[in-house]
Enzyme design. Structure first.
Site, PDB file in Angstrom:
ATOM      1  N   ASP A 178      41.020  42.186  51.668  1.00 53.53           N
ATOM      2  CA  ASP A 178      40.831  42.904  50.402  1.00 53.53           C
ATOM      3  C   ASP A 178      41.221  44.370  50.567  1.00 53.53           C
ATOM      4  O   ASP A 178      41.223  44.900  51.684  1.00 53.53           O
ATOM      5  CB  ASP A 178      39.366  42.838  49.965  1.00 53.53           C
TER       6      ASP A 178
HETATM    7  N1  URA Z   1      36.390  37.921  53.092  1.00 54.81           N
HETATM    8  C1  URA Z   1      36.281  38.844  52.113  1.00 54.81           C
HETATM    9  O1  URA Z   1      35.382  38.774  51.285  1.00 54.81           O
HETATM   10  N2  URA Z   1      37.167  39.837  52.082  1.00 54.81           N
HETATM   11  C2  URA Z   1      38.152  40.008  52.988  1.00 54.81           C
HETATM   12  O2  URA Z   1      38.919  40.964  52.924  1.00 54.81           O
HETATM   13  C3  URA Z   1      38.260  39.030  54.007  1.00 54.81           C
HETATM   14  C4  URA Z   1      37.362  37.993  54.034  1.00 54.81           C
END
Ligand code: URA
Length: 248
Positions: free
Chosen positions: A107
């Site tokens: 993310d």
């Molecule tokens: N899980 C998440 O919620 N975000 C990420 O960036 C990676 C795994």
């Protein structure tokens, strides 16, 4: 013998300029292959086996490039975006020219280990859930991480929220340290569903305040890499990406 490619294409892929720019370099006599000045941009060569110099400086061509990056927060895991900075914007243009793409997705606000590779088979192995390559994260969450929450991670979780529904596989979650009213938890998952870690914590009533990926397969994030830094992997390190973890 390796693949034969045109000299101008090879130099463009190495980020030495546009196709017309490198043609000028070549025609101007600045480029040598194995010591010999080559003035024909269309000359074909086995770029991995040849010694290439530009104005006397050796340049190294590798058909496959695999990079470990410590992704900073605020950067998109995408190849290109019209408005926002992406992880490929943090690499010299050579890597995009050679076909490097992020293998998996973090993310925008997640930090830590990201692999970018031009090796399609490796990328596939890393992101296909059936291959069971573990991804380990450290999550700072906004409350106590109870034994009940740990057991929910271990049992696997049915997630049903605004983003959809899925059954998360069993995941190992370990309390690293309670940080006052917050907790730092290490979690290892083998899938990569949208916002998976955040949604699993939400399933236990906890909000993730910070998330960092620290390990893929048996390969740890290099602690020498500051956020935004990257380096190429060695062959031994690439092999570690595919191995069963030897510890937590
Ligand atoms: N899980 C998440 O919620 N975000 C990420 O960036 C990676 C795994």
């Amino acid at each position: 013998m390796g693949e034969q490619i045109r000299l101008d294409k090879c130099l463009t892929m190495l980020g030495l300029g546009s196709r017309s720019g490198v043609k000028q370099l070549i025609r101007g006599g600045w480029v040598r292959i194995d010591g010999e000045i080559i003035r024909e941009p269309e000359r074909k060569l086995d770029a991995e086996q040849s010694r290439i110099t530009v104005n006397g400086t050796a340049v190294e061509y590798k058909a496959v490039r695999t990079v470990m990056m410590n992704k900073p927060a605020g950067v998109l895991t995408a190849a290109r975006d019209k408005k926002q900075r992406t992880v490929l914007d943090l690499l010299p243009p050579m890597y995009a020219a050679m076909g490097c793409m992020p293998a998996g997705r973090l993310d925008k606000d997640t930090t830590g280990m990201l692999i970018l590779t031009s090796d399609g088979a490796l990328a596939h192995r890393l992101i296909t859930p059936g291959k069971e390559v573990g991804k380990t994260y450290e999550a700072l969450v906004d409350g106590p991480f109870t034994q009940e929450a740990q057991a929910r991670f271990a049992a696997g979780m049915h997630i049903e929220d605004a983003d959809g529904t899925f059954d998360a596989r069993p995941a190992k979650a370990v309390l690293l340290s309670p940080e006052g009213a917050q907790s730092l938890v290490q979690v290892r998952i083998t899938e990569g569903k949208y916002h998976q870690v955040k949604r699993m914590f939400a399933g236990c009533g906890l909000t993730v305040l910070q998330l960092k990926r620290t390990k893929i397969g048996s390969l740890n994030l290099d602690p020498a890499l500051k956020p935004g830094d990257f380096r190429e992997l060695t062959e031994a390190e690439t092999a570690l990406l595919e191995q069963e973890e030897t510890d937590g």
